[in-house]
Design a protein around this motif. Structure first.
Motif, PDB file in Angstrom:
ATOM      1  N   ARG A 289      48.577  39.234  42.509  1.00 42.34           N
ATOM      2  CA  ARG A 289      47.299  38.595  42.783  1.00 42.34           C
ATOM      3  C   ARG A 289      46.774  39.034  44.153  1.00 42.34           C
ATOM      4  O   ARG A 289      45.578  39.323  44.311  1.00 42.34           O
ATOM      5  N   LYS A 290      47.647  39.100  45.142  1.00 40.90           N
ATOM      6  CA  LYS A 290      47.232  39.519  46.494  1.00 40.90           C
ATOM      7  C   LYS A 290      46.911  41.011  46.536  1.00 40.90           C
ATOM      8  O   LYS A 290      46.071  41.444  47.301  1.00 40.90           O
ATOM      9  N   ARG A 291      47.615  41.787  45.718  1.00 40.81           N
ATOM     10  CA  ARG A 291      47.461  43.235  45.735  1.00 40.81           C
ATOM     11  C   ARG A 291      46.174  43.700  45.089  1.00 40.81           C
ATOM     12  O   ARG A 291      45.648  44.753  45.453  1.00 40.81           O
ATOM     13  N   GLN A 292      45.640  42.938  44.145  1.00 42.96           N
ATOM     14  CA  GLN A 292      44.414  43.352  43.462  1.00 42.96           C
ATOM     15  C   GLN A 292      43.227  43.240  44.395  1.00 42.96           C
ATOM     16  O   GLN A 292      43.104  42.310  45.179  1.00 42.96           O
ATOM     17  N   LYS A 293      42.356  44.209  44.270  1.00 40.14           N
ATOM     18  CA  LYS A 293      41.147  44.215  45.074  1.00 40.14           C
ATOM     19  C   LYS A 293      40.128  43.269  44.455  1.00 40.14           C
ATOM     20  O   LYS A 293      39.967  43.241  43.230  1.00 40.14           O
TER      21      LYS A 293
ATOM     22  N   SER B 226      48.592  36.431  34.312  1.00 40.43           N
ATOM     23  CA  SER B 226      48.940  35.034  34.501  1.00 40.43           C
ATOM     24  C   SER B 226      49.453  34.407  33.207  1.00 40.43           C
ATOM     25  O   SER B 226      50.488  33.735  33.197  1.00 40.43           O
ATOM     26  N   TRP B 227      48.758  34.631  32.096  1.00 39.07           N
ATOM     27  CA  TRP B 227      49.173  34.056  30.818  1.00 39.07           C
ATOM     28  C   TRP B 227      50.527  34.599  30.365  1.00 39.07           C
ATOM     29  O   TRP B 227      51.395  33.843  29.945  1.00 39.07           O
TER      30      TRP B 227
ATOM     31  N   LEU C 232      61.360  34.281  40.638  1.00 38.56           N
ATOM     32  CA  LEU C 232      61.054  35.706  40.828  1.00 38.56           C
ATOM     33  C   LEU C 232      59.780  36.101  40.085  1.00 38.56           C
ATOM     34  O   LEU C 232      58.949  36.849  40.611  1.00 38.56           O
ATOM     35  N   CYS C 233      59.633  35.601  38.877  1.00 34.56           N
ATOM     36  CA  CYS C 233      58.442  35.904  38.083  1.00 34.56           C
ATOM     37  C   CYS C 233      57.192  35.337  38.761  1.00 34.56           C
ATOM     38  O   CYS C 233      56.160  36.005  38.824  1.00 34.56           O
ATOM     39  N   GLU C 234      57.294  34.136  39.268  1.00 40.82           N
ATOM     40  CA  GLU C 234      56.155  33.535  39.972  1.00 40.82           C
ATOM     41  C   GLU C 234      55.817  34.341  41.226  1.00 40.82           C
ATOM     42  O   GLU C 234      54.642  34.560  41.536  1.00 40.82           O
ATOM     43  N   GLY C 235      56.839  34.798  41.927  1.00 42.74           N
ATOM     44  CA  GLY C 235      56.605  35.640  43.102  1.00 42.74           C
ATOM     45  C   GLY C 235      55.895  36.930  42.731  1.00 42.74           C
ATOM     46  O   GLY C 235      55.005  37.388  43.453  1.00 42.74           O
ATOM     47  N   ARG C 236      56.270  37.512  41.610  1.00 38.86           N
ATOM     48  CA  ARG C 236      55.616  38.739  41.145  1.00 38.86           C
ATOM     49  C   ARG C 236      54.144  38.486  40.849  1.00 38.86           C
ATOM     50  O   ARG C 236      53.277  39.285  41.206  1.00 38.86           O
ATOM     51  N   VAL C 237      53.850  37.369  40.191  1.00 35.96           N
ATOM     52  CA  VAL C 237      52.456  37.037  39.873  1.00 35.96           C
ATOM     53  C   VAL C 237      51.647  36.879  41.157  1.00 35.96           C
ATOM     54  O   VAL C 237      50.551  37.422  41.290  1.00 35.96           O
ATOM     55  N   ARG C 238      52.197  36.167  42.108  1.00 36.38           N
ATOM     56  CA  ARG C 238      51.470  35.946  43.370  1.00 36.38           C
ATOM     57  C   ARG C 238      51.302  37.244  44.159  1.00 36.38           C
ATOM     58  O   ARG C 238      50.263  37.464  44.768  1.00 36.38           O
ATOM     59  N   PHE C 239      52.328  38.112  44.128  1.00 37.05           N
ATOM     60  CA  PHE C 239      52.223  39.401  44.806  1.00 37.05           C
ATOM     61  C   PHE C 239      51.131  40.254  44.168  1.00 37.05           C
ATOM     62  O   PHE C 239      50.319  40.862  44.865  1.00 37.05           O
TER      63      PHE C 239
ATOM     64  N   SER D 172      46.027  49.003  35.584  1.00 35.20           N
ATOM     65  CA  SER D 172      45.750  47.729  36.226  1.00 35.20           C
ATOM     66  C   SER D 172      45.555  46.661  35.152  1.00 35.20           C
ATOM     67  O   SER D 172      44.775  46.835  34.227  1.00 35.20           O
ATOM     68  N   ILE D 173      46.304  45.583  35.272  1.00 39.14           N
ATOM     69  CA  ILE D 173      46.215  44.490  34.304  1.00 39.14           C
ATOM     70  C   ILE D 173      45.322  43.414  34.895  1.00 39.14           C
ATOM     71  O   ILE D 173      45.473  43.055  36.059  1.00 39.14           O
ATOM     72  N   ASP D 174      44.409  42.924  34.083  1.00 42.78           N
ATOM     73  CA  ASP D 174      43.524  41.892  34.616  1.00 42.78           C
ATOM     74  C   ASP D 174      44.326  40.623  34.917  1.00 42.78           C
ATOM     75  O   ASP D 174      45.346  40.345  34.314  1.00 42.78           O
ATOM     76  N   GLN D 175      43.858  39.894  35.893  1.00 45.52           N
ATOM     77  CA  GLN D 175      44.586  38.750  36.433  1.00 45.52           C
ATOM     78  C   GLN D 175      44.864  37.675  35.388  1.00 45.52           C
ATOM     79  O   GLN D 175      45.938  37.092  35.361  1.00 45.52           O
ATOM     80  N   LYS D 176      43.918  37.428  34.520  1.00 37.24           N
ATOM     81  CA  LYS D 176      44.089  36.380  33.515  1.00 37.24           C
ATOM     82  C   LYS D 176      45.223  36.734  32.551  1.00 37.24           C
ATOM     83  O   LYS D 176      46.059  35.888  32.221  1.00 37.24           O
TER      84      LYS D 176
END
Length: 111
Positions: free
Chosen positions: A104-108, A60-61, A95-102, A53-57
Motif C-alpha cells: 500500500r505504501k509502495r504504490q504511487k 486487499s481482498w 506477515l501477510c498484513e505487513g505485506r499488504v501495508r508495505f 502491478s495489482i490494484d489495491q482492492k
C-alpha cells in the motif's frame, strides 16, 4: 505463501484425519517432500504470471481471504492441541498484513 499455508493446513488436516500420511515425516508426521513439492508448484505458477502491478482492492481482498484461511486452520490447530501450529498461523497472518501495508505504501497515488 503457498508453502506457509501448507505448513498450517497439513498438520491440522492430518490431525483431523482429512488425509493420512502412511510413511510419515519430520513435520507433524508430514514428509518434507510435500513442502518441497508445493514450493516447486508455487514457483512454477509464479513464472506463468508476469509481475504486474495489482490494484489495491484486489490485493486487499485476496490477502484477507488468505489470512482468514490461515487463521481458521490455526484455530482448528489450537482446538486439536497443536499449539505451535496456532502460533505459526498467527505469525503468518501478521506477515501477510505487513505485506499488504508495505504494498500500500509502495504504490504511487493516482492523480
Amino acid at each position: 505463501w503457498i508453502v506457509l499455508l501448507d505448513l498450517i493446513l497439513d498438520p491440522v488436516a492430518a490431525e483431523r484425519r482429512f488425509w493420512v500420511w502412511y510413511d510419515g515425516g519430520g513435520f507433524y508426521g508430514i514428509p518434507f517432500e510435500n513442502f518441497v513439492s508445493w514450493g516447486m508448484i508455487g514457483a512454477g505458477l509464479s513464472f506463468l504470471f508476469p509481475l504486474v502491478s495489482i490494484d489495491q482492492k484486489a490485493l486487499s481482498w485476496t490477502s484477507r481471504i488468505y489470512q482468514a484461511m490461515v487463521f481458521f486452520f490455526g484455530l482448528l490447530a489450537l482446538k486439536g492441541g497443536l499449539d505451535v501450529i496456532f502460533y505459526l498461523a498467527l505469525i503468518i497472518v501478521i506477515l501477510c498484513e505487513g505485506r499488504v501495508r508495505f504494498e500500500r505504501k509502495r504504490q504511487k497515488p493516482i492523480v
